[in-house]
Design an enzyme around this catalytic site. Structure first.
Site, short mmCIF file in Angstrom:
data_model
loop_
_atom_site.label_atom_id
_atom_site.label_comp_id
_atom_site.label_asym_id
_atom_site.label_seq_id
_atom_site.Cartn_x
_atom_site.Cartn_y
_atom_site.Cartn_z
N ASP A 39 -11.16 -8.64 7.39
CA ASP A 39 -12.57 -8.54 6.95
C ASP A 39 -13.22 -9.91 6.97
OD1 ASP A 39 -12.38 -5.82 6.56
OD2 ASP A 39 -13.44 -5.86 4.64
N ASP A 48 -3.19 -18.02 1.56
CA ASP A 48 -4.36 -18.68 0.95
C ASP A 48 -4.91 -19.74 1.91
OD1 ASP A 48 -1.87 -19.81 0.47
OD2 ASP A 48 -2.37 -20.61 -1.50
N TYR A 91 0.82 -1.22 0.00
CA TYR A 91 0.00 0.00 0.00
C TYR A 91 0.85 1.27 0.00
CZ TYR A 91 -4.10 -2.93 1.04
OH TYR A 91 -5.10 -3.87 0.99
N LYS A 136 3.36 -15.32 2.20
CA LYS A 136 3.29 -16.06 0.93
C LYS A 136 4.74 -16.31 0.53
CE LYS A 136 0.76 -17.69 -2.50
NZ LYS A 136 -0.11 -18.85 -2.36
N ASP A 139 -5.43 -6.74 5.78
CA ASP A 139 -6.63 -6.02 5.36
C ASP A 139 -7.72 -7.02 4.97
OD1 ASP A 139 -8.34 -4.07 4.47
OD2 ASP A 139 -7.14 -3.46 2.76
#
Ligand code: NAD
Length: 359
Positions: free
Chosen positions: A254, A226, A143, A194, A250
């Site tokens: 959620d 994942d 980001y 990852k 992020d």
């Protein structure tokens, strides 16, 4: 206990205005009861600030945030500002505050209130008793990484690009935060990366392992993002503390939010090295329901509890707020997002008033 602390209130856009009003009621009630001593100051951020002065993060707001002990933020954004250049969009105000205050540690608890077990889309035996703390790195990663942009290639095709970059010190401080938090909980940290595909998170895994050696009582595990997403919906209670990068955090938070029934229930804290913090619900400005008085203010009120605990040095007041929220749920009051059979549906202000009454 009496203490005098400065709290900057940034309502922002959309439902931000409605939910922050209820959280401020709670702060004022605590103040009236002599539990805390706070000075509240309002300022503009996001789309509201852009409309007023052409900048989603005016210098006056940034200066007030720097001078405050804590910032209470509603939410920013909305379709009205989507056509703006990215540098002027409301979200830039939020990212600017996080970067400007050095708020590198984002604490996102996902706790299922037993009263809301039925509101989750997962079976209640999968989620009942859920208590996860997601620790998300907040000022680095993709980001913020440079270079970034959209460029036009020879031949006219356009190409968008971003950079995922993490330094050892950035990884170490967030992993340290996660370990410190885990020491006060079940002493288990799952680091999510990852590392099989991304070098930056290969380094993440290495530094996480090294950092956790300073905490011999902590059990550190690693999981690819994942798989972590899958495990969160398959068997979420296996997690105690999860620590991860800005973007993975992020998304995963959620996902964890939905386990608890509603995004409208989850608070968050973003802290810097000095303990200064910004507190906000994890949801956005919900333009689809803004202005209708139906938004759930509990995530914002629970963010006030986190503020009391982490920045205002008032853990007893924090507990009172959390217990008041629990009592209101016991009374059967529900906003539309957490409504279920046999409960009484209330609006934003009525929910806020009920929490104040239960304090
Ligand atoms: P959102 O979180 O605003 O809304 C997603 C869904 O959840 C909507 O259906 C909404 O009605 C519902 N919802 C959210 N909060 C609720 C609450 N308190 N009570 C009841 N229902 C609630 O996400 P979105 O729709 O993807 O984004 C809307 C805007 O918010 C966008 O401009 C986005 O950029 C912005 N946004 C801001 C933040 C922030 O300020 N921290 C975070 C996420 C999104």
């Amino acid at each position: 206990m009496t203490l005098s602390k400065k709290v900057l209130v940034l309502a922002g856009d959309g439902i931000g205005l409605e939910i922050v009003a209820e959280a401020v009621k709670v702060l004022r009630a605590l103040q009236a009861a002599g539990s805390i001593e706070v000075e509240l100051e309002d300022a503009l951020v996001g789309g509201a600030a852009y409309d007023a002065v052409g900048d989603p993060l005016p210098e006056a707001t940034m200066a007030a945030a720097r001078a405050a002990d804590a910032v209470l933020l509603g939410a920013v954004g909305g379709p009205k500002w989507e056509p703006l250049h990215i540098s002027k969009r409301p979200e830039k105000g939020l990212l600017g505050l996080r970067a400007g205050l050095g708020l590198f540690a984002n604490l996102r608890p996902a706790i299922l209130y037993p009263q809301l077990a039925e509101a989750s889309t997962l079976r209640s035996e999968v989620v009942s008793g859920l208590d996860i703390m997601i620790v998300r790195e907040l000022t680095g990663g993709i980001y913020f990484g440079q270079p970034r942009g959209i460029e036009t290639l020879p031949g006219g095709e356009r190409r968008g690009f971003n950079t995922l970059v993490y330094s050892e010190s950035e990884i170490e401080r967030i992993c340290r935060t996660a370990c410190e938090i885990a020491m006060k909980r079940d002493r288990r940290v799952c680091s999510v990366d990852k590392a099989n595909v991304l070098e930056s998170t290969e380094l993440w895994r290495e530094v996480a392992t090294r950092t956790a050696r300073d905490y011999p009582e902590i059990t550190l595990t690693h999981m690819y993002v994942d798989n972590a997403a899958m495990q969160l919906v398959r068997a979420p209670k296996q997690f105690d503390v999860m620590v991860t990068t800005n973007m993975f955090g992020d998304i995963l938070s959620d996902c964890a939010a939905m386990l608890t029934g509603s995004i409208g229930m989850l608070p968050s804290a973003a802290l810097n090295a000095a303990g200064q913090g910004m507190y906000e619900p994890i949801h956005g400005s919900a333009p689809d329901i803004a202005g209708r008085g139906v938004a759930n203010p509990l995530a914002t009120i629970l963010s006030v509890a986190m503020m009391l605990r982490y920045s205002l040095g008032a853990p007893a007041a924090a507990e009172r707020v959390e217990q008041a929220v629990s009592r209101v749920l016991d009374q059967g009051l529900r906003t539309a997002d957490i409504m279920s059979d046999g409960m009484r549906q209330v609006g934003t202000a009525e929910m806020g008033d009920a929490v104040v009454a239960a304090l």
